[in-house]
Write a protein that holds these residues in place. Structure first.
Motif, PDB file in Angstrom:
ATOM      1  N   ARG A   5       0.792  -1.399   0.001  1.00 51.18           N
ATOM      2  CA  ARG A   5      -0.001   0.075   0.007  1.00 51.18           C
ATOM      3  C   ARG A   5       0.845   1.116  -0.001  1.00 51.18           C
ATOM      4  NH1 ARG A   5      -2.372  -3.614   3.888  1.00 51.18           N
ATOM      5  NH2 ARG A   5      -1.214  -2.624   5.416  1.00 51.18           N
ATOM      6  N   THR A 161     -13.908   0.373  -3.248  1.00 55.50           N
ATOM      7  CA  THR A 161     -12.943  -0.563  -3.450  1.00 55.50           C
ATOM      8  C   THR A 161     -11.615   0.272  -3.035  1.00 55.50           C
ATOM      9  OG1 THR A 161     -12.100   0.582  -5.668  1.00 55.50           O
ATOM     10  CG2 THR A 161     -13.888  -1.426  -5.794  1.00 55.50           C
ATOM     11  N   ALA A 162     -10.596  -0.453  -3.035  1.00 54.92           N
ATOM     12  CA  ALA A 162      -9.276   0.052  -2.486  1.00 54.92           C
ATOM     13  C   ALA A 162      -8.766   1.251  -3.159  1.00 54.92           C
ATOM     14  CB  ALA A 162      -8.059  -0.900  -2.368  1.00 54.92           C
ATOM     15  N   SER A 163      -9.277   1.405  -4.530  1.00 57.16           N
ATOM     16  CA  SER A 163      -8.753   2.472  -5.502  1.00 57.16           C
ATOM     17  C   SER A 163      -9.807   3.617  -5.554  1.00 57.16           C
ATOM     18  CB  SER A 163      -8.419   2.019  -6.783  1.00 57.16           C
ATOM     19  OG  SER A 163      -9.669   1.195  -7.195  1.00 57.16           O
ATOM     20  N   LEU A 165     -11.295   4.473  -2.126  1.00 54.66           N
ATOM     21  CA  LEU A 165     -11.606   4.757  -0.678  1.00 54.66           C
ATOM     22  C   LEU A 165     -10.112   5.048   0.157  1.00 54.66           C
ATOM     23  CD1 LEU A 165     -13.725   4.993   1.703  1.00 54.66           C
ATOM     24  CD2 LEU A 165     -13.124   2.622   1.892  1.00 54.66           C
ATOM     25  N   VAL A 166     -10.145   6.071   0.825  1.00 57.12           N
ATOM     26  CA  VAL A 166      -9.017   5.947   1.802  1.00 57.12           C
ATOM     27  C   VAL A 166      -9.705   6.084   3.141  1.00 57.12           C
ATOM     28  CG1 VAL A 166      -6.941   7.188   2.679  1.00 57.12           C
ATOM     29  CG2 VAL A 166      -7.307   6.961   0.363  1.00 57.12           C
ATOM     30  N   ARG A 194      -9.677  -2.801   9.327  1.00 59.92           N
ATOM     31  CA  ARG A 194      -9.261  -3.418   8.056  1.00 59.92           C
ATOM     32  C   ARG A 194     -10.222  -4.883   8.295  1.00 59.92           C
ATOM     33  NH1 ARG A 194      -5.811  -2.505   4.495  1.00 59.92           N
ATOM     34  NH2 ARG A 194      -4.422  -1.360   5.597  1.00 59.92           N
ATOM     35  N   LEU A 197     -13.516  -3.670   7.210  1.00 61.36           N
ATOM     36  CA  LEU A 197     -13.538  -3.270   5.844  1.00 61.36           C
ATOM     37  C   LEU A 197     -13.597  -4.736   4.884  1.00 61.36           C
ATOM     38  CD1 LEU A 197     -11.017  -0.318   5.418  1.00 61.36           C
ATOM     39  CD2 LEU A 197     -13.523  -0.361   5.155  1.00 61.36           C
ATOM     40  N   ALA A 204     -10.358  -5.334   0.855  1.00 57.05           N
ATOM     41  CA  ALA A 204     -10.032  -4.630   2.026  1.00 57.05           C
ATOM     42  C   ALA A 204      -8.640  -4.434   2.268  1.00 57.05           C
ATOM     43  CB  ALA A 204     -10.845  -5.064   3.183  1.00 57.05           C
ATOM     44  N   VAL A 207      -6.984  -1.298   1.132  1.00 57.88           N
ATOM     45  CA  VAL A 207      -7.182   0.103   1.250  1.00 57.88           C
ATOM     46  C   VAL A 207      -5.991   0.851   2.102  1.00 57.88           C
ATOM     47  CG1 VAL A 207      -9.132   1.372   2.363  1.00 57.88           C
ATOM     48  CG2 VAL A 207      -9.605  -0.791   1.322  1.00 57.88           C
ATOM     49  N   ARG A 208      -5.755   1.918   1.849  1.00 56.14           N
ATOM     50  CA  ARG A 208      -5.043   2.656   2.576  1.00 56.14           C
ATOM     51  C   ARG A 208      -5.475   3.271   3.856  1.00 56.14           C
ATOM     52  NH1 ARG A 208      -1.913   6.723  -1.605  1.00 56.14           N
ATOM     53  NH2 ARG A 208      -4.215   6.863  -2.243  1.00 56.14           N
TER      54      ARG A 208
END
Ligand code: PEP
Length: 251
Positions: A5, A161-163, A165-166, A194, A197, A204, A207-208
């Motif tokens: 990440r 999605t991880a791209s 959402l922060v 985490r 999530l 998940a 995700v940052r």
């Protein structure tokens, strides 16, 4: 094991900065980032809405990203004094903070409102940083993890999605107070975030998750080394270029 990440160090200037000092601060951050030549981390500054366009201009070519601090759920309309995600995007922003505890407290923003704002960010092509965090009373009552879980479930839109959402974990009692949780406490909160999530998103693990609350140059290395911490959301220390850059260096 290599970090998967990409760290994000985000500065929340809050209601601070006029054209003179705000643009000078942005230039100093940009010049420090250029000198450092980082290619393995993201730096983001979130000035007041009045300075977004000027700050975008000031950091051009440095790789420093610019975000807003809030947006309305609607794209336009009769909402005097508000700002649409589309307006931030138009001014050159790429991120927006939503659900900061100061807005949850000052403006009565509920999880449902925060979720609508995160969806508005997507609609405009911005990446939302969804903030969650417990109050001191909630921590002392042993409710930290359940509060975080409820806020996450209420504030993260379906389809994240991880791209797209922060998440920023910001204990309310640590914001602007000089107090911070211990490293194991931060790690426990992030591990729980985490895990929750994991029930909401397919990716998940990517995700940052940022930690926020009294991060400064001198404590950044320790806080950023906590498990599942992928960066920081920085308030007061982001108003001094040297401090902010020291935090970015610690990432
Ligand atoms: C914030 O408001 O997001 C924050 C983390 O503030 P500070 O760093 O000043 O505690």
């Amino acid at each position: 094991m290599a970090r998967t990440r990409r760290p994000l160090i985000a500065g929340n200037w809050k209601m601070n900065g006029l054209a003179g000092d705000g643009v000078a601060l942005a230039r100093d951050v940009a010049s420090g980032a250029r000198q450092a030549g980082w290619t393995d981390r993201d730096l983001l500054v979130c000035p007041p809405a009045t300075l977004v366009a000027a700050v975008v201009e000031a950091v051009k070519g440095s790789g420093v990203l610019v975000g807003g601090q809030n947006c309305h759920a609607k794209a336009n309309g009769a909402h005097t004094g508000d700002i649409a995600a589309e307006m931030l995007k138009d001014a050159g922003a790429t991120y927006v903070i939503v659900g900061h505890s100061e807005r949850r407290a000052d403006c009565g923003e509920t999880d449902a409102v925060v979720r609508a704002k995160a969806e508005a960010a997507w609609r405009a092509g911005l990446l939302p940083i969804v903030c969650i965090g417990e109050t001191l009373a909630e921590r002392e009552a042993g409710k930290t993890l359940s509060v975080l879980e409820a806020q996450l479930k209420g504030s993260v839109p379906a389809g994240a999605t991880a791209s797209t959402l922060v998440v920023a974990y910001e204990p309310v009692w640590a914001i602007g107070t000089g107090k911070t949780p211990t490293t194991p406490e931060v790690a426990a909160a992030h591990a729980h975030i985490r895990k929750v999530l994991g029930g909401l998103l397919a990716d998940a693990d990517k995700v940052r998750l940022l930690y926020g609350g009294s991060v400064k140059g001198s404590n950044a290395a320790e806080l950023l080394a906590a498990g599942d911490v992928d960066g920081a959301l920085v308030g007061g220390a982001s108003l001094k270029a040297d401090e902010f850059l020291a935090i970015a260096k610690a990432a």
